[in-house]
Design an enzyme around this catalytic site. Structure first.
Site, PDB file in Angstrom:
ATOM      1  N   SER A  90       0.641  -1.264  -0.197  1.00  0.00           N
ATOM      2  CA  SER A  90      -0.044   0.121  -0.201  1.00  0.00           C
ATOM      3  C   SER A  90       0.845   1.233   0.006  1.00  0.00           C
ATOM      4  O   SER A  90       0.548   2.301  -0.634  1.00  0.00           O
ATOM      5  CB  SER A  90      -1.202  -0.110   1.067  1.00  0.00           C
ATOM      6  N   TYR A  97      -5.188   5.379   2.554  1.00  0.00           N
ATOM      7  CA  TYR A  97      -6.077   4.787   3.112  1.00  0.00           C
ATOM      8  C   TYR A  97      -5.699   3.170   3.554  1.00  0.00           C
ATOM      9  O   TYR A  97      -5.763   2.759   4.909  1.00  0.00           O
ATOM     10  CB  TYR A  97      -7.210   4.552   2.324  1.00  0.00           C
ATOM     11  N   CYS A  98      -5.337   2.514   2.647  1.00  0.00           N
ATOM     12  CA  CYS A  98      -5.033   1.021   2.849  1.00  0.00           C
ATOM     13  C   CYS A  98      -3.502   1.138   3.873  1.00  0.00           C
ATOM     14  O   CYS A  98      -3.612   0.180   4.680  1.00  0.00           O
ATOM     15  CB  CYS A  98      -4.498   0.249   1.779  1.00  0.00           C
ATOM     16  N   LEU A  99      -2.861   1.897   3.663  1.00  0.00           N
ATOM     17  CA  LEU A  99      -1.599   1.917   4.745  1.00  0.00           C
ATOM     18  C   LEU A  99      -1.903   2.393   5.943  1.00  0.00           C
ATOM     19  O   LEU A  99      -1.475   1.691   6.868  1.00  0.00           O
ATOM     20  CB  LEU A  99      -0.667   3.148   4.031  1.00  0.00           C
ATOM     21  N   HIS A 102      -3.582  -0.900   7.569  1.00  0.00           N
ATOM     22  CA  HIS A 102      -2.733  -2.310   7.672  1.00  0.00           C
ATOM     23  C   HIS A 102      -1.417  -1.689   8.525  1.00  0.00           C
ATOM     24  O   HIS A 102      -0.921  -2.577   9.353  1.00  0.00           O
ATOM     25  CB  HIS A 102      -2.791  -2.818   6.426  1.00  0.00           C
TER      26      HIS A 102
END
Length: 344
Positions: A90, A97-99, A102
């Site tokens: 990510s 957003y994904c970073l 996760h």
């Protein structure tokens, strides 16, 4: 606290999505309801990156299946390593957003120092050797998968899934999960730890999709039954979506541009996409520009690109099908190129 967090996310999940109107949980029926129920059971909350696919129910099921069987299902690779790979991919794909999601999960699973290094992209500072090797591979370091052969399908699957999801999220959920960088990832990671603990059986997503043959370029999935079924079925769904929503010449153009660029990002201008799309018939240029940007530089997609496409179709389903096909095609291309490099 975790139950409260899940309820809050469930209420807000669809409010964050741009450009399409996802199916509200209370209105979900049939396949959408089945997927939502499985997401909430196994992921712990109705994740917006999955819910945004709901205008196209089969694509929704495909997106959830590859995420579930690679990242969420219990297997030969620890959830800790897979969350680190998800965060690293990510970051590579410039998906804040994904970073956020996760990297935050990582804080609930590993030492704070290692989680901070994963989140910041400081691979050499990760103390845990297994996490460090996996992250280095995910961002393009070693030429081969740094795990035993029986673990490879989950590691490849997680990386490919996030090459796919990062693109969809950058189109429909731009920006980070948290409104401020001051939000303490470590605290939220500890609160969400129960969501990533426990055993999730492999293969539970199989009932959501029709079985299909595994394409040759996804052969890395063959060593794990759950991953193999998920990627085989998802690829069939997404190719069918592409055949429905993406003109033949656009699909050919996207594949050609992906192969020619070899994963190299474009410059800050979107002129490259405009120039490439100009080779198409006028009626296909808006779809071509959106598909190219989604596949190669999803962070460059904005409302003007979407509105251009909308002039030809106002259908949310078609928009999801086109962007999902382009995202998955790019993810497959990354995996193919990485596998070729590993076997040289």
């Amino acid at each position: 606290m975790t139950g409260l967090l899940a309820r809050v996310v469930r209420r807000r999940a669809l409010e964050q999505v741009n450009h399409v109107a996802p199916v509200p949980p209370g209105a979900a029926r049939g396949l959408v309801a089945d997927v939502y129920a499985q997401v909430e059971r196994d992921f712990g909350m109705l994740a917006p990156p999955i819910a945004l696919h709901s205008p196209a129910p089969e694509v929704l099921a495909a997106a959830w299946a590859i995420l579930r069987e690679s990242l969420v299902a219990s297997g030969a690779v620890s959830r800790t390593v897979k969350e680190a790979v998800a965060a690293a991919v990510s970051r590579r794909n410039a998906c804040p957003y994904c970073l956020d999601v996760h990297a935050t999960m990582a804080y609930g699973l590993m030492t704070g120092r290692d989680a901070a290094a994963v989140a910041a992209g400081r691979t050499g500072e990760i103390a845990d050797a297994g996490i460090r090797r996996a992250v280095a591979w995910a961002v393009g370091g070693p030429d081969d998968v740094p795990v035993p052969v029986e673990q490879a399908p989950e590691l490849w699957g997680t990386a490919v899934t996030f090459h796919y999801l990062n693109r969809m999220v950058n189109v429909f959920l731009p920006g980070g999960l948290f409104p401020s960088a001051a939000v303490p990832r470590r605290l939220i990671g500890l609160l969400t730890r129960p969501l990533v603990r426990g055993v999730r059986e492999q293969g539970a997503s199989a009932r959501l999709l029709a079985p299909a043959a595994l394409p040759d370029d996804l052969g890395w999935a063959s060593g794990n039954a759950g991953v193999r079924q998920a990627f085989a079925s998802a690829s069939a769904v997404l190719e069918a979506a592409g055949a429905t929503a993406v003109p033949d010449d656009v699909r050919e153009l996207v594949r050609g541009e992906l192969a020619a660029r070899g994963g190299r990002p474009p410059g800050p201008s979107r002129g490259w996409a405009q120039e490439a799309a100009a080779r198409l018939r006028p009626a296909e240029r808006a779809a071509g520009r959106l598909a190219l940007l989604t596949a190669i530089a999803a962070y460059q997609v904005d409302a003007t690109v979407i509105d251009d496409f909308r002039r030809d179709t106002a259908d949310d389903r078609k928009l999801i099908e086109l962007t999902a096909w382009a995202s998955f095609t790019a993810a497959r291309q990354w995996a193919y190129a990485a596998a070729q490099q590993a076997h040289r």
